[in-house]
Design a protein around this motif. Structure first.
Motif, PDB file in Angstrom:
ATOM      1  N   GLU A 122      84.637  59.249 152.910  1.00 48.31           N
ATOM      2  CA  GLU A 122      85.004  60.443 152.155  1.00 48.31           C
ATOM      3  C   GLU A 122      83.900  61.495 152.302  1.00 48.31           C
ATOM      4  OE1 GLU A 122      87.817  60.865 150.797  1.00 48.31           O
ATOM      5  OE2 GLU A 122      88.653  58.851 150.505  1.00 48.31           O
ATOM      6  N   ASN A 123      84.321  62.744 152.455  1.00 48.97           N
ATOM      7  CA  ASN A 123      83.367  63.861 152.567  1.00 48.97           C
ATOM      8  C   ASN A 123      82.334  63.610 153.665  1.00 48.97           C
ATOM      9  OD1 ASN A 123      84.544  65.268 150.312  1.00 48.97           O
ATOM     10  ND2 ASN A 123      83.494  63.808 148.970  1.00 48.97           N
ATOM     11  N   ILE A 124      82.792  63.079 154.791  1.00 47.58           N
ATOM     12  CA  ILE A 124      81.883  62.794 155.900  1.00 47.58           C
ATOM     13  C   ILE A 124      81.446  64.079 156.594  1.00 47.58           C
ATOM     14  CG2 ILE A 124      83.768  62.454 157.552  1.00 47.58           C
ATOM     15  CD1 ILE A 124      82.109  60.284 158.884  1.00 47.58           C
ATOM     16  N   ASN A 125      82.311  65.109 156.559  1.00 45.34           N
ATOM     17  CA  ASN A 125      82.000  66.402 157.184  1.00 45.34           C
ATOM     18  C   ASN A 125      81.493  66.211 158.611  1.00 45.34           C
ATOM     19  OD1 ASN A 125      82.725  67.987 154.910  1.00 45.34           O
ATOM     20  ND2 ASN A 125      80.783  67.456 153.944  1.00 45.34           N
ATOM     21  N   LEU A 126      82.296  65.538 159.405  1.00 43.58           N
ATOM     22  CA  LEU A 126      81.943  65.213 160.784  1.00 43.58           C
ATOM     23  C   LEU A 126      82.171  66.445 161.661  1.00 43.58           C
ATOM     24  CD1 LEU A 126      81.116  62.498 162.259  1.00 43.58           C
ATOM     25  CD2 LEU A 126      83.506  62.392 163.005  1.00 43.58           C
ATOM     26  N   PRO A 127      81.106  67.020 162.243  1.00 45.05           N
ATOM     27  CA  PRO A 127      81.298  68.228 163.056  1.00 45.05           C
ATOM     28  C   PRO A 127      82.051  67.912 164.342  1.00 45.05           C
ATOM     29  CG  PRO A 127      79.051  67.436 163.265  1.00 45.05           C
ATOM     30  CD  PRO A 127      79.699  66.597 162.202  1.00 45.05           C
ATOM     31  N   ASP A 128      82.628  68.942 164.951  1.00 46.16           N
ATOM     32  CA  ASP A 128      83.308  68.723 166.222  1.00 46.16           C
ATOM     33  C   ASP A 128      82.280  68.605 167.342  1.00 46.16           C
ATOM     34  OD1 ASP A 128      83.185  71.521 167.768  1.00 46.16           O
ATOM     35  OD2 ASP A 128      83.510  71.916 165.638  1.00 46.16           O
ATOM     36  N   SER A 129      82.706  68.027 168.457  1.00 44.23           N
ATOM     37  CA  SER A 129      81.779  67.686 169.538  1.00 44.23           C
ATOM     38  C   SER A 129      81.191  68.911 170.226  1.00 44.23           C
ATOM     39  CB  SER A 129      82.486  66.800 170.565  1.00 44.23           C
ATOM     40  OG  SER A 129      83.657  67.433 171.051  1.00 44.23           O
ATOM     41  N   THR A 130      81.878  70.057 170.181  1.00 47.56           N
ATOM     42  CA  THR A 130      81.319  71.255 170.816  1.00 47.56           C
ATOM     43  C   THR A 130      80.237  71.894 169.958  1.00 47.56           C
ATOM     44  OG1 THR A 130      83.073  72.620 169.845  1.00 47.56           O
ATOM     45  CG2 THR A 130      83.465  71.713 172.047  1.00 47.56           C
ATOM     46  N   THR A 131      80.283  71.638 168.639  1.00 46.79           N
ATOM     47  CA  THR A 131      79.266  72.185 167.740  1.00 46.79           C
ATOM     48  C   THR A 131      78.014  71.318 167.715  1.00 46.79           C
ATOM     49  OG1 THR A 131      80.980  73.167 166.340  1.00 46.79           O
ATOM     50  CG2 THR A 131      78.797  72.873 165.353  1.00 46.79           C
ATOM     51  N   ASN A 132      78.200  69.985 167.630  1.00 50.57           N
ATOM     52  CA  ASN A 132      77.070  69.051 167.587  1.00 50.57           C
ATOM     53  C   ASN A 132      77.545  67.730 168.175  1.00 50.57           C
ATOM     54  OD1 ASN A 132      75.017  67.193 166.882  1.00 50.57           O
ATOM     55  ND2 ASN A 132      74.438  68.416 165.100  1.00 50.57           N
ATOM     56  N   GLU A 133      77.267  67.507 169.451  1.00 48.99           N
ATOM     57  CA  GLU A 133      77.812  66.346 170.155  1.00 48.99           C
ATOM     58  C   GLU A 133      77.365  65.032 169.523  1.00 48.99           C
ATOM     59  OE1 GLU A 133      79.019  63.365 172.861  1.00 48.99           O
ATOM     60  OE2 GLU A 133      76.951  63.707 172.214  1.00 48.99           O
ATOM     61  N   LEU A 134      76.077  64.893 169.214  1.00 53.53           N
ATOM     62  CA  LEU A 134      75.583  63.641 168.649  1.00 53.53           C
ATOM     63  C   LEU A 134      76.161  63.392 167.262  1.00 53.53           C
ATOM     64  CD1 LEU A 134      73.781  61.148 168.658  1.00 53.53           C
ATOM     65  CD2 LEU A 134      71.897  62.583 167.845  1.00 53.53           C
ATOM     66  N   ALA A 135      76.131  64.415 166.407  1.00 51.59           N
ATOM     67  CA  ALA A 135      76.599  64.241 165.029  1.00 51.59           C
ATOM     68  C   ALA A 135      78.107  64.083 164.938  1.00 51.59           C
ATOM     69  CB  ALA A 135      76.147  65.419 164.170  1.00 51.59           C
ATOM     70  N   SER A 136      78.834  64.366 166.019  1.00 52.12           N
ATOM     71  CA  SER A 136      80.294  64.221 165.993  1.00 52.12           C
ATOM     72  C   SER A 136      80.727  62.772 166.165  1.00 52.12           C
ATOM     73  CB  SER A 136      80.933  65.073 167.099  1.00 52.12           C
ATOM     74  OG  SER A 136      80.616  64.558 168.391  1.00 52.12           O
ATOM     75  N   ASN A 137      79.769  61.870 166.416  1.00 52.49           N
ATOM     76  CA  ASN A 137      80.061  60.456 166.651  1.00 52.49           C
ATOM     77  C   ASN A 137      79.855  59.627 165.393  1.00 52.49           C
ATOM     78  OD1 ASN A 137      80.309  59.883 169.826  1.00 52.49           O
ATOM     79  ND2 ASN A 137      78.847  61.546 169.497  1.00 52.49           N
ATOM     80  N   GLY A 138      80.529  58.489 165.359  1.00 52.28           N
ATOM     81  CA  GLY A 138      80.330  57.527 164.281  1.00 52.28           C
ATOM     82  C   GLY A 138      80.829  56.158 164.707  1.00 52.28           C
ATOM     83  N   PHE A 139      80.564  55.149 163.884  1.00 56.80           N
ATOM     84  CA  PHE A 139      81.019  53.799 164.204  1.00 56.80           C
ATOM     85  C   PHE A 139      80.934  52.916 162.971  1.00 56.80           C
ATOM     86  CE2 PHE A 139      76.465  53.851 165.059  1.00 56.80           C
ATOM     87  CZ  PHE A 139      76.026  52.741 164.358  1.00 56.80           C
ATOM     88  N   VAL A 140      81.655  51.805 163.018  1.00 53.03           N
ATOM     89  CA  VAL A 140      81.501  50.697 162.078  1.00 53.03           C
ATOM     90  C   VAL A 140      81.345  49.431 162.903  1.00 53.03           C
ATOM     91  CG1 VAL A 140      82.864  51.809 160.278  1.00 53.03           C
ATOM     92  CG2 VAL A 140      83.990  50.274 161.895  1.00 53.03           C
TER      93      VAL A 140
END
Length: 581
Positions: free
Chosen positions: A431-449
C-alpha cells in the motif's frame, strides 16, 4: 429505467409518465443474443448499495482484448421518477470468461477478480470491513498482558476461521487483517521456539463483526507466548534477494536478519561476499569494513523476536558477461550458541542479464531437485508504465506439490502486508508504495518478494512442481509471470546424510563431517574434499582421507564465500557452503 425485467440476459426498458399518462414496459426479445454477464455489488466498508463504485472489465472478444467500464450511480433513469437497476450487465460477444474484473469501491479499496464465468449473475461483496489486530509477545511475567520490556515476536502465524486465512506478525510483532461481517475464531499457530500460553492454555479469540462494528479498527487481540523449551539461546537467520542484475546498471540487495530464539543475539556479525561482478555503493546500515569482495557489518545486539531489513545499493560491472551466474554469499553469527545453524548462511544466485522481462518469477535451485531440498522463490516486478503506481499486489497460488507448513518469508524490496487466502494463495500487499515508472527512476521502479518452501512429502520421482505469480499495478490488468518448474528425482537410498561445516563462518579453523540423515545409520567416512571459491576455482583439495572428520587448523583462505564438495566412502558427493572471515 433499464433493467432485465424478464431475467433473460438482456435489458428491458420501463418508461414512467407523469399525471394520468400510462407507463410503458418495452421488453427486449433477445434476437441475436451473445454471451453476457450480470454483476451485482454490495458494499461493506462502502455504502450497502455500492453507489459510486467503478468497474473495469477485460475480456477477449472476437480475438481482441477489450476493456469495458461501468459506474454504479444514483438517478440514472433520465429523471426524478426513474432509476436504472443497480445490477450491471456486460455484453461479451463470443468471450467465454472475464479475464480481469477490477472494482474501485467508494471506500478506496481496489478489489480484483480473475477468470470470472460468463452467462450467469455474480454477486460481489466488498472485501474487508473491520480491521482486527493484535500483537504476539514474550509473556515474561505470565499475566497474559504485554508489559514494558517484554519482547514482541515477528513471523508468528495467525489463523482466522472460518475461511482458513492466515496472517503473520511483522517486525513490530503486529498482525492485522480486514474482515467482513461474521463470527470468527482467531488463534496462533505455535512455532518451533514459541507457544501461545495464557494461564496454562493456548489463547483463542472469538470475534463477532456486526453492522455496528463495521469500518472500525478492533485491536487488542494479542497472543502471549512462552518458550517451548527447545531453544534456550538466540536463533539467528539471514536471507537475501536482489533486483534484476542488468550489466552496467544499478541494482539492490535486500538482506533480512532476524532472531527467532529465546535470548538476544549479542555482538552479531553479518558477512556478505558479493563476488567479482557486484559492487556495493551504499547501505541503509553502513558496513563496518571490507576486504576485497567481502563486506562485514557489526550489528551489535539483535533482540528476541527482532527482524529488520538492510538495503544495499549496488552496481553491476559493465564488463561482466551477460548470461553468467553470480552468487552472493551471506552469513550471520554471534559469540553465543545458536539454536539452529542451518539458517545462518544463505546463497542468493542470479543471472547477469541485458534486456529482461521485468515481471517474472525465479526459483533456485532450478530443474531437478530431491524431495528434501528447499526451494527459494523470488517474484520480481517493475513499473514500466508512464506514471507512478500507488499500490502493488502480488498473488501466488501454491500448487499442492509444495508443503505450505514449511513456508518461510524472505526479504523484500519494500514494506508489505502479507496474508494467505483460500488455504494456498499467498498475497503480498504494497500500500502507498509510490513506485516510480522506469523512465523516471529505473532502479526505484523495481521491486520483489521472496520466500522459501519445501516440496510436499511422498512425491514420486518425476513429479513436476510448477509455480507462477500474478502481479497487479493499481487498477491495471493483471500481469502473469512465467512458469518455473522443478522435477523430483530423489537420490539413491544409500546416501548417508548431509555435509556439516563448523564453525561457519570460519576464521582460522574449519571442521568437516558427514552427518547421518538417520541417526540409526552409521556415519560415513570422508574419502576426499575439494573447496572452490566464488569464481569456481579450486583452492584446497585433499584425497585418500578415509576419516570421519577432516580438520583444517591453519585455514589459508582469503575472506569470502566458498563451495565445499566432499566425496564419501559410499561414493556419494556431499555439498555445502562456507564463509571465511
Amino acid at each position: 429505467g433499464w433493467a432485465d425485467y424478464d431475467l433473460d440476459g438482456d435489458l428491458d426498458l420501463y418508461i414512467v409518465n407523469n399525471g394520468n399518462n400510462k407507463n410503458f414496459l418495452f421488453t427486449n426479445k433477445g434476437g441475436n443474443l451473445k454471451n453476457s454477464a450480470c454483476l451485482s455489488f454490495t458494499g461493506n466498508q462502502s455504502n450497502a448499495a455500492a453507489i459510486g463504485t467503478k468497474i473495469y472489465i477485460k475480456a477477449n472478444v472476437y480475438g481482441n482484448d477489450i476493456w469495458q467500464y461501468r459506474e454504479i450511480a444514483a438517478q440514472t433513469g433520465g429523471g426524478v421518477s426513474a432509476q436504472n437497476n443497480l445490477v450491471q450487465h456486460i455484453g461479451l460477444g463470443n468471450a467465454n470468461v472475464i479475464d480481469s474484473l477490477i472494482i474501485l469501491w467508494p471506500s478506496g479499496l481496489i478489489q480484483t477478480e480473475t477468470n470470472v464465468a460468463v452467462d450467469n449473475c455474480l454477486s460481489i461483496l466488498e472485501k474487508g470491513g473491520t480491521t482486527i489486530s493484535g500483537i504476539a509477545f514474550n509473556d515474561l511475567n505470565g499475566n497474559c498482558q504485554i508489559d514494558n520490556g517484554e519482547a514482541v515476536l515477528s513471523n508468528m502465524e495467525i489463523t482466522i476461521e472460518p475461511g482458513g486465512q492466515r496472517v503473520y506478525t511483522d517486525q513490530n510483532g503486529l498482525y492485522q487483517i480486514t474482515l467482513p461481517r461474521g463470527k470468527y475464531t482467531i488463534a496462533q499457530n505455535n512455532s518451533t521456539n514459541w507457544m501461545s500460553n495464557c494461564g496454562g492454555s493456548p489463547q483463542i479469540h472469538e470475534v463477532e463483526i456486526t453492522n455496528r462494528s463495521r469500518n472500525q479498527i478492533l485491536s487488542g487481540f494479542n497472543f502471549s507466548n512462552i518458550s517451548t523449551g527447545l531453544c534456550n539461546s538466540s536463533d539467528l537467520s539471514v536471507t537475501g534477494a536482489t533486483t534484476a542484475l542488468r550489466v552496467g546498471f544499478a541494482s539492490m540487495l535486500a538482506i533480512k536478519v532476524e532472531n527467532n530464539g529465546t535470548l538476544p543475539g549479542t555482538n552479531v556479525e553479518l558477512v556478505v561476499d558479493f563476488g567479482s561482478d557486484i559492487l556495493p555503493t551504499s547501505s541503509t546500515i553502513p558496513w563496518t569494513s571490507n576486504i576485497g569482495t567481502v563486506y562485514r557489518w557489526s550489528l551489535a545486539d539483535i533482540a528476541i523476536g527482532e527482524s529488520y531489513t538492510i538495503y544495499v545499493s549496488t552496481m553491476i560491472d559493465a564488463n561482466a558477461t551477460i548470461g553468467d551466474t553470480t552468487r552472493v554469499g551471506l552469513a550471520i553469527g554471534s559469540l553465543e550458541k545458536d539454536c539452529d545453524l542451518s539458517d545462518n548462511i544463505f546463497e542468493e544466485t542470479g543471472i547477469l542479464v541485458g534486456a529482461i522481462d521485468p515481471n517474472d518469477i525465479l526459483v533456485s535451485p532450478e530443474g531437478t531437485i530431491t524431495s528434501d531440498e528447499v526451494l527459494q522463490y523470488k517474484i520480481r516486478f517493475q513499473n514500466v508504465g508512464n506514471t507512478a503506481v500507488k499500490r502493488v499486489v502480488i498473488k501466488d497460488e501454491l500448487p499442492n506439490t509444495l508443503d505450505l507448513s514449511t513456508l518461510e518469508l524472505g526479504s523484500a524490496s519494500h514494506s508489505f502486508r502479507f496474508h494467505i487466502e483460500d488455504d494456498r494463495t499467498l498475497i503480498w500487499e504494497f500500500e502507498n508504495i509510490n513506485l516510480p515508472d522506469s523512465t523516471t527512476n529505473e532502479l526505484a521502479s523495481n521491486g520483489f518478494v521472496s520466500f522459501r518452501i519445501k516440496p510436499a512429502s511422498n512425491l514420486a520421482n518425476g513429479t513436476a512442481i510448477n509455480n507462477h505469480g500474478v502481479i497487479y499495478f493499481d487498477f491495471s490488468e493483471a500481469v502473469n509471470t512465467n512458469i518455473v518448474q522443478n522435477i523430483i528425482e530423489d537420490e539413491l537410498p544409500g546416501k548417508g546424510g548431509t555435509l556439516n561445516i563448523f564453525p561457519n563462518p570460519a576464521y582460522k579453523q574449519a571442521n568437516f563431517s558427514i552427518n547421518p540423515r538417520d541417526l540409526s545409520l552409521k556415519q560415513v567416512e570422508i574419502q576426499s574434499i575439494a573447496i572452490f571459491n566464488s569464481l569456481g576455482q579450486l583452492v584446497h583439495e585433499a584425497r585418500g582421507l578415509e576419516q570421519f572428520r577432516y580438520q583444517i587448523n591453519d585455514l589459508q583462505l582469503t575472506s569470502g564465500y566458498y563451495v565445499v564438495k566432499v566425496l564419501g566412502v559410499d561414493n556419494n558427493e556431499y555439498t555445502g557452503r562456507m564463509i571465511v572471515q
